[in-house]
Structure formats: C-alpha cells, structure tokens
Design a protein around this motif. Structure first.
Motif, short mmCIF file in Angstrom:
data_model
loop_
_atom_site.label_atom_id
_atom_site.label_comp_id
_atom_site.label_asym_id
_atom_site.label_seq_id
_atom_site.Cartn_x
_atom_site.Cartn_y
_atom_site.Cartn_z
N GLY A 140 0.68 -1.34 -0.09
CA GLY A 140 -0.08 -0.06 -0.19
C GLY A 140 0.86 1.37 -0.05
O GLY A 140 0.42 2.32 0.09
N VAL A 141 2.08 1.07 -0.19
CA VAL A 141 3.27 2.31 -0.16
C VAL A 141 3.65 2.55 -1.75
O VAL A 141 4.10 1.57 -2.04
CB VAL A 141 4.06 1.98 1.01
CG1 VAL A 141 5.11 3.23 0.73
CG2 VAL A 141 3.54 2.25 2.33
N THR A 142 3.59 3.67 -2.18
CA THR A 142 3.93 3.85 -3.42
C THR A 142 4.77 5.13 -3.47
O THR A 142 4.76 5.99 -4.67
CB THR A 142 2.62 4.13 -4.33
OG1 THR A 142 1.75 5.16 -3.69
CG2 THR A 142 1.91 2.75 -4.54
N SER A 143 5.54 5.54 -2.36
CA SER A 143 6.61 6.28 -2.68
C SER A 143 7.73 5.78 -1.65
O SER A 143 7.68 5.50 -0.79
CB SER A 143 6.35 7.71 -2.25
OG SER A 143 5.31 7.77 -0.99
N ILE A 144 9.09 6.47 -2.30
CA ILE A 144 10.18 6.30 -1.14
C ILE A 144 10.95 7.36 -1.09
O ILE A 144 10.64 8.53 -1.98
CB ILE A 144 11.17 5.21 -2.13
CG1 ILE A 144 11.60 5.71 -3.38
CG2 ILE A 144 10.86 3.75 -2.07
CD1 ILE A 144 12.86 4.87 -4.07
N LYS A 145 11.59 7.65 -0.15
CA LYS A 145 12.56 8.95 -0.15
C LYS A 145 14.10 8.66 0.07
O LYS A 145 14.41 7.66 0.71
CB LYS A 145 12.26 9.56 1.22
CG LYS A 145 12.88 10.95 1.21
CD LYS A 145 12.64 11.71 2.71
CE LYS A 145 13.24 13.04 2.47
NZ LYS A 145 13.10 13.70 3.99
N MET A 164 15.94 4.93 -8.60
CA MET A 164 14.82 5.47 -9.30
C MET A 164 14.34 4.62 -10.59
O MET A 164 12.97 4.66 -10.86
CB MET A 164 15.26 6.94 -10.19
CG MET A 164 15.19 8.08 -9.15
SD MET A 164 15.63 9.48 -10.31
CE MET A 164 16.30 10.61 -9.11
N LYS A 165 15.07 3.90 -10.92
CA LYS A 165 14.73 3.10 -12.12
C LYS A 165 13.80 1.80 -11.60
O LYS A 165 12.93 1.58 -12.23
CB LYS A 165 16.13 2.49 -12.77
CG LYS A 165 15.93 2.26 -14.35
CD LYS A 165 17.12 1.88 -15.02
CE LYS A 165 16.85 0.57 -15.77
NZ LYS A 165 17.98 0.22 -16.51
N ALA A 166 14.33 1.43 -10.49
CA ALA A 166 13.36 0.49 -9.88
C ALA A 166 12.00 1.03 -9.54
O ALA A 166 10.95 0.53 -9.54
CB ALA A 166 14.33 -0.17 -8.56
N THR A 174 9.68 8.61 -6.25
CA THR A 174 10.90 8.92 -5.55
C THR A 174 11.01 10.27 -5.12
O THR A 174 10.93 11.15 -5.73
CB THR A 174 12.17 8.83 -6.58
OG1 THR A 174 12.15 7.33 -7.04
CG2 THR A 174 13.46 8.61 -5.71
N ASN A 175 10.94 10.42 -3.77
CA ASN A 175 10.96 11.56 -3.14
C ASN A 175 12.54 11.87 -2.76
O ASN A 175 13.07 10.95 -2.22
CB ASN A 175 10.13 11.66 -1.76
CG ASN A 175 8.80 11.51 -1.85
OD1 ASN A 175 8.43 11.13 -3.00
ND2 ASN A 175 8.20 11.39 -0.72
N ALA A 227 11.75 8.58 -14.53
CA ALA A 227 11.09 8.12 -13.08
C ALA A 227 10.37 9.41 -12.73
O ALA A 227 11.11 10.65 -12.71
CB ALA A 227 12.29 7.82 -12.08
N PRO A 228 9.26 9.25 -12.22
CA PRO A 228 8.59 10.64 -11.35
C PRO A 228 9.48 10.97 -10.18
O PRO A 228 9.87 9.98 -9.21
CB PRO A 228 7.33 9.91 -11.14
CG PRO A 228 7.30 8.30 -10.99
CD PRO A 228 8.51 8.26 -12.02
#
Ligand code: URP
Ligand code: ZN
Ligand code: ZN
Ligand code: ZN
Length: 456
Positions: A140-145, A164-166, A174-175, A227-228
C-alpha cells in the motif's frame, strides 16, 4: 445518520460555490442546494464560512526517536490544524529490511486520529533493496525517499539512478531531499575550524548552490530514467530555477515547499543563540527574495504541494544542544498544525494565491501525486467526507500556550493568523469542534495508495 453541512462556500481546486454537502457512511453522497436532514442527522451550519477538503500533509516525521510527537499527539495537533491525512516518513535502522520496518511503522501508527500512509525512507542500495521496491506497492506504499544531504545515509549518483529506475518500474514515486551533503560537510568543517559555531552558520554552510546543484543532479537522473521525482522542501530561487528548467524539459518532476520557507527567513537564525537554535532545519531558512520566488512558483503551478516537515525536537536536550555549536542541534521544525491558517493569512489574504490554489496545493495535488485521489483530495461525490469548515472572519495569534503539538516552543510564536477552524470531519465524523479535538485515538486508518499514474 448522515452529516449535513449547510450554506457553506465550497472550495475545490477549480471553483468556489455555495452548496450543501451530505456525508453518509463516511462518504460524500450529495452536493446540492438545500439538503435537509432528518432528526437523527448531524447538521452543521457553515453560513459565511468556507468548506474545504481536509488537508493532506505529505511530509511529516511523527514517531521519530528523540522527538515529542508520536502518532497520537501528532495527529491530534494535525487534526486541530485541518489536516485529515498525513503521509509520514519511516525511519529505518539497518538491522532489518525496509519492508519489515514498514510493518513496524504501521503498528506504531495505530493510535492515529486521522488517516495515514507512509513514504519508505531508503538508506542504502543493494540487490535486495532494489528487489523489495517492486513489492512496496503490495504493502500500500507507493513512494520512497532518498537523501543526498547527510553523510550517514546519502545515495550517490549510481544509487540514485538504480533506485529511481526500480521505483519507476514499480509505479513508485521517488522523493528526494536534495542538498549536496559532501560539499556541505566540507563547509561545516571549515566553519568549525574557524570557530564559526553560531546557528546562522547552519545556513551559511548550506548555501542555495548546494540545494540547487543537488536538485539539478537529481532531476537530470530523473530525466535519464524517466522516473517521477518529487523534490521535498524546496527553499530557494536558485533551486527553483533548476526545478523549472527540468519541468519545462518534460521531466516528471513535482515540487514541495513548507510553510516555514514561505513565512520565516534566515534572520531568525541571527537572533541570540538560545532563540536561534529553534530554527535549525535543512535546507535552512532563506531570504525574503526566496520567499517571493516560492510564492510565485506556487502560483504558476511549478510547486505542487505544501508539507509541514513537522519534526518535534524538544528544546531541552534537543535544540538547546546547538547553542554553542550549530551541528549539535537536531534538524527540523515543528508545525503540523499551522499550515492552513498560515497559508490562508500570508497566501490568500495577502493576495498571493486564491482559495482554489490553497485547496489544490494542500489537498488535491498531494492526493493525485501520491495515489490517494479521488478517495482523498477533493469534495466530490464518492470521496471520503474529510472536510474543514473555516471561519475566515476570526483572527488569532500563534502561541505555544494554545498549540496542540508537544514541543516547549512554537517557531511561529507571536505571528498573527487569519481564520479559525470551526470543524474538522474525518470520513464524516466530527474530530475537531471549535479548536477542541474530539476525535478518538485509533480512529485513523492506514490508506492503501495506488501506484503512480502519469500526468498526476
Ligand atoms: O531539517 C529537516 N527538514 N529535518 C527533517 C528531516 C528531513 O530532512 O526531512
Ligand atoms: Zn528532508
Ligand atoms: Zn512572474
Ligand atoms: Zn523532512
């Protein structure tokens, strides 16, 4: 047993209009003129008041070791400020995988009063980490920092690229905390060697060029990977120039700033040391010219979101440790409850942004970027009944005496704000009434977020 909000001025990211709202079973099920209720319904009168979607604070640090606000007090303070959803940063130690760590954070947050999600901080890059990123959306988590700023956990260019590619492949945003940590470390060492230890040297050793360089580098790598990339806490004109350049080139870039960078400046760091240490955060507070650039870029749409970056470091045994040496003060400011009224006063009332823009940057955009829209982020039929009723006619002064957050100080102490939060509703239930938090700890829910969608 529905909740009906009558006679209010509804604000969405695109329009402002008079209507009533009916919330049933936690969801908005009608927006229309003259909705009347039955005996068992809760009727809230919003005559001459704004009705806004609850704020989504996409940048909080509740529950971090050494800080005062964990999820109960932190989300209570957030609710008092009109925030109905937070996306909190995890803080993994390296004794477990970041997915294991996420499970722990979900448990830690169970006494939250408002809905919550997480961004997974990633402190290293190896085969296992890259593989785990693909599994993150199932949690349920769709962002990393990722951090470029601090020696302990910063990623190098190769790692930025691979992570970022992953993330892109997994539909994960990617934050990035963009400051050039290696150069900053040199500047800090030089300052200390010259006995330049006052709090203002925290800012002088993290000049705009270090933020602009890292922003540009991160976004070049985002360009290469496609990547976003979401740049957290942008503070200055120089970084904004790099950011806008990348966006104009078509990079999938999103920018966040924080209230402190819009209303405070580096003068606060030049006060007497014992006062100035409270204001140490990274990147540092900048100049009035930078504030103007930030407002301008909010208005133009370059900056998409506002996060509080709430970090409730205590003064005693915390901030005060930096009085004689700025490097000993923990980084970060408390402020989870102040975003709405600060932006209303210093943004809307001062003519810098419209009410709709306020809703867009504090609710709709974070919902869209982080996969919560349309459940969250707007007053639409079918959306969660997360609502703020704001009385624009009252004013007040921010002070620690009336704050809900747990710190012994308030960085906005003495600042005037406009507007008063009459009601906050979480999924139709009143959780704040006339500045009093009446929500129940534990009533917040973990939100499963969707994967990143193009053109968010
Ligand atoms: O100074 C700050 N912003 N501290 C919180 C941690 C971070 O870098 O986001
Ligand atoms: Zn940061
Ligand atoms: Zn302009
Ligand atoms: Zn932060």
């Amino acid at each position: 047993m529905a909740t009906i909000i009558q006679n209010g001025t509804i604000v969405t990211a695109s329009e402002t209009f008079q209507a009533d709202i009916k919330i049933d079973n936690g969801k908005i099920n009608m927006i229309s003129n003259q909705i009347t209720g039955g005996n068992e319904d809760t009727i809230l009168d919003a005559t001459n008041k704004y009705v806004l979607p609850g704020l989504i604070d996409p940048h909080t640090h509740l529950g971090i070791k050494g800080t005062l606000d964990a999820f109960e007090t932190g989300t209570s303070a957030a609710a008092a400020g009109g925030v109905t959803t937070i996306i909190n940063y995890t803080d993994p130690d390296n004794s477990q995988t970041f997915l294991e760590d996420l499970t722990e954070w979900k448990e830690k947050a169970q006494n939250a009063l408002i809905d919550y999600s997480f961004h997974s901080i990633i402190n290293k890059c190896d085969k296992d980490v890259l593989e785990q990123i693909s599994k993150l959306p199932d949690e349920g988590v769709t962002s990393i920092k990722l951090f470029m700023a601090y020696k302990e956990n910063m990623v190098n260019d190769e790692e930025l690229y691979l992570l970022m590619k992953a993330a892109k492949k997994a539909g994960v945003v990617t934050n990035i905390h963009a400051e050039n940590g290696s150069v900053i470390d040199c500047l800090v060492e030089e300052a200390l060697n010259s006995n330049n230890t006052k709090p203002i040297y925290h800012a002088y050793t993290r000049p705009p060029a270090t933020e602009a360089e890292a922003t540009a580098r991160a976004l070049r790598i985002a360009e290469i990977t496609g990547a976003p990339a979401y740049i957290v806490h942008i503070t200055c004109e120089e970084a904004l120039k790099e950011f806008v350049r990348a966006k104009e080139k078509g990079v999938n870039a999103f920018g966040e700033t924080c209230p402190q960078y819009l209303v405070l400046n580096e003068e606060y760091l030049k006060q007497e040391e014992k006062e100035a240490v409270k204001y140490i955060c990274s990147p540092p507070l900048r100049t009035n010219k930078d504030q103007e650039a930030l407002w301008h870029n909010i208005k133009s749409g370059s900056i998409s979101t506002i996060g509080s970056d709430h970090a409730s470091h205590p003064y005693v045994n915390g901030k005060e440790n930096g009085i004689n040496n700025f490097t000993k003060a923990p980084n970060g400011l408390p402020g989870i409850e102040s975003t709405l009224l600060l932006l209303y006063k210093y943004g809307v009332c001062e003519g810098k942004i419209s009410m709709s823009k306020l809703v867009e940057i504090t609710s709709q955009n974070p919902a869209k970027i982080f996969g919560l829209y349309p459940q969250k982020g707007s007053l639409n039929v079918g959306s969660d009944g997360d609502v703020v009723i704001l009385d624009p006619n009252k004013s007040s002064v921010i002070t620690k005496a009336s704050q809900k957050q747990s710190t012994e100080y308030n960085v906005y102490e003495g600042m005037e704000v406009q507007g008063s939060i009459d009601y906050v509703l979480s999924r139709g239930k009143v959780i704040v009434e006339d500045n009093k938090v009446v929500g129940e700890p534990g009533s917040g829910k973990f939100l499963y977020r969707n994967r990143f969608r193009e053109h968010s």
